[in-house]
Design a protein around this motif. Sequence first.
Motif, PDB file in Angstrom:
ATOM      1  N   GLY A  17       0.799  -1.225   0.000  1.00  0.00           N
ATOM      2  CA  GLY A  17       0.000   0.000   0.000  1.00  0.00           C
ATOM      3  C   GLY A  17       0.826   1.266   0.000  1.00  0.00           C
ATOM      4  O   GLY A  17       2.048   1.238  -0.131  1.00  0.00           O
ATOM      5  N   ASN A  18       0.145   2.380   0.171  1.00  0.00           N
ATOM      6  CA  ASN A  18       0.880   3.633   0.123  1.00  0.00           C
ATOM      7  C   ASN A  18       1.571   3.979   1.437  1.00  0.00           C
ATOM      8  O   ASN A  18       2.206   5.000   1.550  1.00  0.00           O
ATOM      9  N   GLN A  19       1.448   3.093   2.449  1.00  0.00           N
ATOM     10  CA  GLN A  19       2.171   3.391   3.682  1.00  0.00           C
ATOM     11  C   GLN A  19       3.670   3.199   3.491  1.00  0.00           C
ATOM     12  O   GLN A  19       4.472   3.832   4.165  1.00  0.00           O
ATOM     13  N   ILE A  20       4.019   2.307   2.544  1.00  0.00           N
ATOM     14  CA  ILE A  20       5.433   2.117   2.255  1.00  0.00           C
ATOM     15  C   ILE A  20       5.987   3.344   1.511  1.00  0.00           C
ATOM     16  O   ILE A  20       7.085   3.819   1.780  1.00  0.00           O
ATOM     17  N   ARG A  21       5.166   3.849   0.638  1.00  0.00           N
ATOM     18  CA  ARG A  21       5.517   5.082  -0.066  1.00  0.00           C
ATOM     19  C   ARG A  21       5.756   6.215   0.948  1.00  0.00           C
ATOM     20  O   ARG A  21       6.715   6.970   0.855  1.00  0.00           O
ATOM     21  N   LEU A  22       4.860   6.280   1.913  1.00  0.00           N
ATOM     22  CA  LEU A  22       4.955   7.301   2.953  1.00  0.00           C
ATOM     23  C   LEU A  22       6.238   7.130   3.769  1.00  0.00           C
ATOM     24  O   LEU A  22       6.882   8.106   4.163  1.00  0.00           O
ATOM     25  N   SER A  53       9.126   9.854   4.130  1.00  0.00           N
ATOM     26  CA  SER A  53       9.588  10.294   5.450  1.00  0.00           C
ATOM     27  C   SER A  53      11.106  10.186   5.547  1.00  0.00           C
ATOM     28  O   SER A  53      11.787  11.099   6.031  1.00  0.00           O
ATOM     29  N   ILE A  54      11.644   9.070   5.089  1.00  0.00           N
ATOM     30  CA  ILE A  54      13.092   8.865   5.155  1.00  0.00           C
ATOM     31  C   ILE A  54      13.806   9.900   4.281  1.00  0.00           C
ATOM     32  O   ILE A  54      14.769  10.532   4.711  1.00  0.00           O
ATOM     33  N   ALA A  84      14.842   8.488  -5.618  1.00  0.00           N
ATOM     34  CA  ALA A  84      15.399   8.421  -4.264  1.00  0.00           C
ATOM     35  C   ALA A  84      14.336   7.980  -3.262  1.00  0.00           C
ATOM     36  O   ALA A  84      14.590   7.160  -2.377  1.00  0.00           O
ATOM     37  N   ILE A  85      13.127   8.523  -3.414  1.00  0.00           N
ATOM     38  CA  ILE A  85      12.043   8.145  -2.507  1.00  0.00           C
ATOM     39  C   ILE A  85      11.739   6.655  -2.645  1.00  0.00           C
ATOM     40  O   ILE A  85      11.588   5.937  -1.655  1.00  0.00           O
ATOM     41  N   GLY A  86      11.687   6.208  -3.895  1.00  0.00           N
ATOM     42  CA  GLY A  86      11.425   4.795  -4.146  1.00  0.00           C
ATOM     43  C   GLY A  86      12.495   3.921  -3.513  1.00  0.00           C
ATOM     44  O   GLY A  86      12.196   2.896  -2.893  1.00  0.00           O
TER      45      GLY A  86
END
Length: 549
Positions: free
Chosen positions: A161-166, A170-171, A216-218
């Motif tokens: 889900g998008n919590q991993i994206r979040l 955050s990182i 980078a986010i990915g």
Amino acid sequence: MREKIEKIIRNAIKIDPSEKITIEVPGRPEHGHFATNIAMALASKKRMPPRKIAEHIVSNIQDKEGIIEKVEIAGPGFINFWIKDEAWYKSLKLILDKRENYGRQDIGKGKKVMVEFVSANPTGPLHIGHARGAAVGDTLCRIMEFTGFDVTREFYINDAGNQIRLLGESIYSRFRQFSDPEYPFPENGYHGEYVIDLAKRISQERDLSSMKEEEAIGFCAERGKEILMEKIKEDLDAFGVHFDSWFSEKSLYESGLVEKAIKSLEEKGLLYEKDGALWIKTSQFGDDKDRVLRKSDGQFTYFASDIAYHMNKRERGFEQAINIWGADHHGYIPRLKAALVCQGFPENWLRILLIQLVKLWKGGKEVKMSKRSGEFITFRELMDEVGVDAMRFVFLTKSHDSTLDFDIDLVKRKDTENPVYYVQYAHARICSIFRKAEEKGVNYKEPDLEELSCLKLPEEIELIRNAVEFPYVLKEIINNLEPHRLTYYLTSLASVFHRYFNLGTNRPENRVVTDDPILTNARLSLSEAVRIVINNGLRLLGVSAPERM
RNA sequence: GCGCCCGUAGCUCAGCUGGAUAGAGCGUUGGACUACGAAUCCAAAGGUCGCAGGUUCGAAUCCUGCCGGGCGCACCA
């Protein structure tokens, strides 16, 4: 013993085999070793006064094995049984013969069961709620394995889900903030310290600044998830919980299982389109309303993958699934069950155990926790502070559907306040008796039945009675999915032993080790049997059984 | 508003699926070791089992309605 009495009763009166006969251990000694209320239960059906039925049963009793000392009818129609000492000695011998296998049974008959538990999102460290789920789930698994089930422990990784994206955002944001403190942090991002640690670690592994932001986010998301999963595994490992299988939600999409599940539901005519979304008709199967599987933007919901996941569990050959969830997910149960039942799953194929929340106390105050705000005490910190044994034990002293107050200061104390030491002490004490006996030159050997007959003290029979309840306790735990009963049982067995032991404090003739070699050997046998049961019980709890403390 | 869980001794909780005089730990009070380990044991005090009805020979336990507390009620996961 219970089975034998039940058999005797069934032979004494015609009863529908489906009729359940409850046999209980009465609270008062004058009511015998076992009692049954069957006569009263049958009274209305047979249109006879209960005492009359009881008399009929008693007069027809055939005690082929000769285990019954005495039978009495009491009160409104209870039938009380007293067992012969010889029968108790036989049971005692059985414990000594079976040793670490005492209590093992074949209730499950090899039934393939999947127990899914913990299943924490890999977006942060485990906390105390997960710990409770881990303790309850793992103990249940251990008991099920011991009682003949083919158990698989699975951890479901919500990595789609998008919590991993979040997490990635955050990182990444924390990384940027190293050089630019004004860099914005995502609105619902994860605030915990660990995110900063992850940013440090990941930026050392890879030059994030040379990457495009999206990329980078990915990368942060993927790598952050990996690192957190490693930590989760380490924590669970240290807690003594070992999963057989880690199942990724993402893999359900990659292998096309979600699509396949949707197709199968479609073929069964359980789906329809409305407002651009794809719905499933769960409302016809006990749910409040129909649910969306594919949103109007084309994305699947979590529910869709969850249905696919459970279909896949069944396809993998599991005859039963048990899910252990936090109580905050209870609203989700009807829809999932509906989604399974509507496509022909057996009604009880999926059983869900809800674990109520844990309130953490420290210094007389409640510690409020939230992953989002980043204020929490982790599972790891707790485990290091209070120890695995105390933690596992305490989590199993309360029924899983009752909220639990976890007072760190209390659990940490290594004294009488902590029930785990009470049980462990009984074990260590028995080991100590054996050491003492050896010092005195006693050679303990396996007793024969004849020798055990010198165990004449009422406390000794009482101790045997308690020890041989063990297999029955395990059976009840399995029937009701209530693993917490084990800690109560062990505490009470330890209590009966401690009391017995203390008989010898002022009266040397009541000690285990006496001048009489035969009596000594018999009492050592009794102690050993108790030790075996405590040891087996603690093992099922994942708690150590120390020889010294 | 609807749904799930909980309400039992001063505190934290059990209560074997409807049984006989409701239990344990902690806390309080008083006792037991020149030792088979006192991390233990014994004793005392402490209860309208949230409230009110109902079901029946019998209810802490089952049913209904209230009252408290917690948690949920998404085209989030």
